[in-house]
Motif scaffolding. Sequence first.
Motif, PDB file in Angstrom:
ATOM      1  N   ILE A   1       3.248   2.302  -3.272  1.00  0.00           N
ATOM      2  CA  ILE A   1       3.152   3.702  -2.807  1.00  0.00           C
ATOM      3  C   ILE A   1       4.346   4.080  -1.942  1.00  0.00           C
ATOM      4  O   ILE A   1       4.940   5.151  -2.147  1.00  0.00           O
ATOM      5  N   PRO A   2       4.765   3.247  -0.961  1.00  0.00           N
ATOM      6  CA  PRO A   2       5.999   3.563  -0.229  1.00  0.00           C
ATOM      7  C   PRO A   2       7.203   3.741  -1.150  1.00  0.00           C
ATOM      8  O   PRO A   2       8.044   4.622  -0.918  1.00  0.00           O
TER       9      PRO A   2
ATOM     10  N   LEU B   1       7.008   7.217  -2.913  1.00  0.00           N
ATOM     11  CA  LEU B   1       7.360   8.307  -2.004  1.00  0.00           C
ATOM     12  C   LEU B   1       8.844   8.276  -1.656  1.00  0.00           C
ATOM     13  O   LEU B   1       9.470   9.325  -1.478  1.00  0.00           O
TER      14      LEU B   1
ATOM     15  N   THR C   1       9.690  -2.763   4.294  1.00  0.00           N
ATOM     16  CA  THR C   1      10.137  -1.373   4.187  1.00  0.00           C
ATOM     17  C   THR C   1      11.052  -0.995   5.354  1.00  0.00           C
ATOM     18  O   THR C   1      11.971  -0.187   5.188  1.00  0.00           O
TER      19      THR C   1
ATOM     20  N   THR D   1      11.204   7.108   4.968  1.00  0.00           N
ATOM     21  CA  THR D   1      10.045   7.593   4.205  1.00  0.00           C
ATOM     22  C   THR D   1       9.168   6.423   3.755  1.00  0.00           C
ATOM     23  O   THR D   1       7.940   6.445   3.910  1.00  0.00           O
ATOM     24  N   ALA D   2       9.797   5.392   3.202  1.00  0.00           N
ATOM     25  CA  ALA D   2       9.043   4.210   2.764  1.00  0.00           C
ATOM     26  C   ALA D   2       8.420   3.485   3.949  1.00  0.00           C
ATOM     27  O   ALA D   2       7.252   3.086   3.907  1.00  0.00           O
TER      28      ALA D   2
ATOM     29  N   THR E   1       5.497   5.449   5.523  1.00  0.00           N
ATOM     30  CA  THR E   1       4.354   5.380   4.608  1.00  0.00           C
ATOM     31  C   THR E   1       3.631   4.036   4.738  1.00  0.00           C
ATOM     32  O   THR E   1       2.399   3.987   4.863  1.00  0.00           O
TER      33      THR E   1
ATOM     34  N   ILE F   1      -0.177   3.486   6.199  1.00  0.00           N
ATOM     35  CA  ILE F   1      -1.198   2.920   5.315  1.00  0.00           C
ATOM     36  C   ILE F   1      -1.724   1.583   5.836  1.00  0.00           C
ATOM     37  O   ILE F   1      -2.940   1.364   5.912  1.00  0.00           O
TER      38      ILE F   1
END
Length: 435
Positions: free
Chosen positions: A184-185, A188, A380, A421-422, A425, A429
């Motif tokens: 998901i990261p 995005l 990340t 952004t990653a 995220t 989460i």
Amino acid sequence: MSSTLTISWWAALIGLAIAIILILKKVNPVYSLILGAIVGALLGGANLVQTINILIQGSQSVMGTVLRVLAAGMLAGVMMESGAADTIARAIVTKLGDHFALFALALATMVITAVGVFIPVAILIVAPIALEVGQRMNISKLSLLIALSGGGKAGNIISPNPNTIAAAKGFNLQLSQVMIADLIPAILALAMTIFIANLLKKKGTMITERDFELPSSSKSLQKLPTLKTALVTPLVAVILLLLNPIGSLLHINFLTNLNLDALYILPFAAIVGTIAMKQGNKIREYAAAGINRMTDVVLILIGAGTIGATITSSNLPEQIINLIKISHISGVLLAPLSGILMAAASASTSTGVILATGSFSKAILGFGVTPLAAAAMVHTGAIVIDQLPHGNYFHVTANAMHMDIKERSRCILYESIIGITAMVTATIIFGFLKF
């Protein structure tokens, strides 16, 4: 080493600082890390024999990761040298067409990085295609490199590359667990890449005929494999890596207990893919190329193991935990911050993850962060500012796009936003929502 020996926290910190400073001064990273470890241990109260034992203990602790990185070299060698990565990249760009040019370029770089190609090599592969598309669509070099670099960063955190292997083994996880956690990261980050690249389409230097007269970074023309055969290696690797997680999810005991490690899967996928491409006679050549690319990573792993052992033999992790508790900052943030700082210091995702996990894993887990959450956040975090000028990636990508240092430097901020952004995220989460 005496089991009662505890190195002073300030000495371990000095050792780490010396290693980072030497790396910034362009001293060989392996020697920088080992020297930092020696200085830290000696200053912290260890004698000469204890210091050697700490270094040996540290180098032994990374051998599992070393073996898996060498295994990944087989897959990387096949994907790069056979032309499979080129085929996949060109197929993606051709299928999506000029209307989705930036998305296609970002996705192509993401995919071929995600299937095991090093991010600088992925950009070297896609750059000639990007220059062709950019000239045809009147898109600036700045925009194109953001698309390639952002896509590469997104793919890098879901790949069987050394950085992902280090993140997994640093917290005693399966490689597939980290790849899935960062999905998901990564998506995005890809979305942010496309957004920023489209904003910058007309900003910066445009492509001219001269860019095609300059020496190309692409591979010499060769007979590329078909798309179907090029996909065999990554598909076999991904399917086998996912068997264990699927078994756990569906409660299938056979798959859950299969325990197919990346050490077996990655070379096996590489061999199957090579045979599918009818290039079995070149397997030794591909293997040699792959292991050559992994040599630097393996050496850095050994160096990082020594400095990591110096830190974990000290009371620095406990001091960090106490400091964060006193300052009332969430201890969860230590995971992404350690990834950011170590990758920035070394200008390398892999080295950053290796240093962060080896040096701070004990402290991160001390806050009650789960191993999977810690791995995702460190990993990340390491892609936020790993593109600084004292590293190889900055210069390789500048040359690939025929950019001068000033123009290449303009990309750093935008690349950082993609990495953030990653990282944000993953932190939300896994760190705060605790999925």
